[in-house]
Enzyme design. Structure first.
Site, PDB file in Angstrom:
ATOM      1  N   GLY A  77       9.780  -3.782   3.198  1.00 32.34           N
ATOM      2  CA  GLY A  77      10.887  -2.951   3.647  1.00 32.34           C
ATOM      3  C   GLY A  77      12.220  -3.375   3.076  1.00 32.34           C
ATOM      4  N   HIS A  80       6.968   0.330   8.232  1.00 29.16           N
ATOM      5  CA  HIS A  80       6.327   1.405   7.463  1.00 29.16           C
ATOM      6  C   HIS A  80       7.329   2.068   6.519  1.00 29.16           C
ATOM      7  CE1 HIS A  80       2.347   3.638   7.723  1.00 29.16           C
ATOM      8  NE2 HIS A  80       2.979   4.278   6.759  1.00 29.16           N
ATOM      9  N   ALA A  86       0.844  -1.200   0.000  1.00 21.51           N
ATOM     10  CA  ALA A  86       0.000   0.000   0.000  1.00 21.51           C
ATOM     11  C   ALA A  86       0.877   1.246   0.000  1.00 21.51           C
ATOM     12  CB  ALA A  86      -0.912  -0.006   1.218  1.00 21.51           C
TER      13      ALA A  86
END
Length: 370
Positions: free
Chosen positions: A292, A260, A79
């Site tokens: 990541g 994130h 996303a």
């Protein structure tokens, strides 16, 4: 004539000169000193591959399943918010590329194309919905119900963003959406992060999160979400084994090991380094994924060897999108797919089922920067 780009780093280097500075900085940057941003990528080099020899690798099968849905490869699209800043077709181009490639796309709640528009653009694509928990739970509830109605196959709930991380580039640039764009899953200017809203003089997105996202998010909200939907639920943002165990107790179907994109708390470990702890903690009860720092096919192989069912990529997709829209996204996915295929073959792996932890060992001389 367009340049010939043959690896992910080529794409990033090229689009740096194509995108508006504030947009490029938004996509590229991490929090604070960006230590974790660098480490997410560098950490993969601390894990060394130990290939098997004399295996028949004439035919390689990359396919696998994610939450019960078949995908052509264990490389999925994460996303990434506000993709229309990178290309006019934004998320619509991305979902079409995923449909062509036979892999899944996680749509950000903060997309610049709506849940419905993305479903229409990629009706045969495997789609998942990323979710934030808003102060007004009705907003989150409506996103879940719209995703259900449009055939999305899972909810990925982000749990690492009670507040936005200190993204210094965004503060310097006073980041806001360009005037022609808005987050299209919301109606009001404030919820849609519209340029018409009031988001201060620093990072507009940080102000948006402070206004809208609930910092009191707790495990009770996972219980609420579990009661709200029958779709599989994946908790996105877990970095500790005890949190992983707690997530399993609360009935989730998967865990996405994520920091994130190093955009929240700087100084946390690279995701590949904490992946083994999470895999051990869940004891095979739920699927574990990783995002990541994935930039090469060997990164994918290492993540799977350490127990990930699949990996999610974000920034590389944006670089492909900015370069050439749908074709650029497809080309980036093709590069990663073919690199992964070659890594499997050179490691003696005919299919993803035979990828296991014997293929990787951590370099004892390597010291993490974190």
């Amino acid at each position: 004539m367009l340049p010939r780009l043959v690896c992910i780093s080529d794409y990033e280097q090229h689009v740096r000169s194509v995108l508006q500075k504030s947009v490029y900085d938004y996509y590229r940057s991490g929090a604070n000193d960006q230590e974790t941003l660098a480490d997410n990528i560098q950490a993969f080099s601390r894990w060394k591959l130990y290939p098997r020899m004399l295996r028949n690798v004439a035919d390689i099968d990359l396919s696998t399943s994610v939450l019960g849905q078949r995908v052509s490869m264990p490389i999925c699209v994460g996303a990434t918010a506000m993709q229309c800043m990178a290309h006019v077709d934004g998320e619509l181009a991305t979902v079409r590329a995923c449909q062509t490639m036979g892999t899944g796309m996680m749509l950000s709640s903060w997309a610049t194309s709506s849940i419905e528009e993305v479903a229409e653009a990629g009706p045969e694509a495997l789609r998942w919905m990323q979710l934030y928990i808003y102060k007004d739970r009705e907003i989150s509830r409506q996103i879940v119900k719209r995703a259900e109605k449009q055939g999305y196959k899972a909810i990925f709930v982000t749990v690492d963003t009670p507040y936005l991380g200190n993204r210094i580039d965004d503060v310097r640039n006073r980041f806001k959406l360009p005037p022609q764009l808005r987050m299209k899953n919301f109606e009001t200017n404030d919820l849609a992060f519209s340029p018409k809203g009031n988001f201060g003089d620093n990072s507009g997105l940080a102000e948006y999160v402070a206004q809208a996202i609930d910092p009191s998010l707790s495990w009770d909200d996972i219980t609420w979400l579990r009661r709200l939907t029958s779709l599989p639920i994946v908790v996105k943002g877990i970095l500790r084994g005890d949190d992983a165990k707690e997530a399993v107790k609360h009935g989730v179907d998967g865990i996405l090991v994520s920091n994130h994109g190093a955009r929240q708390l700087d100084g946390v470990p690279a995701t590949i380094d904490v992946l083994p702890e999470i895999v051990e903690a869940v004891e095979g009860k739920v699927e574990v994924f990783l995002d990541g720092g994935v930039r090469k096919g060997t990164d994918v192989l290492k993540a799977l060897a350490l127990g990930a069912k699949a990996v999610f990529v974000g920034r590389p997709i944006i670089w492909g999108l900015a370069f050439q829209g749908e074709k650029g996204v497809q080309d980036v996915l093709e590069i990663l797919k073919e690199e992964f295929r070659l890594a499997m073959a050179l490691s003696g792996c005919q299919n993803v089922k035979v990828i296991d932890k014997t293929l990787v060992r951590k370099n004892p001389l390597a010291v993490s920067k974190i």
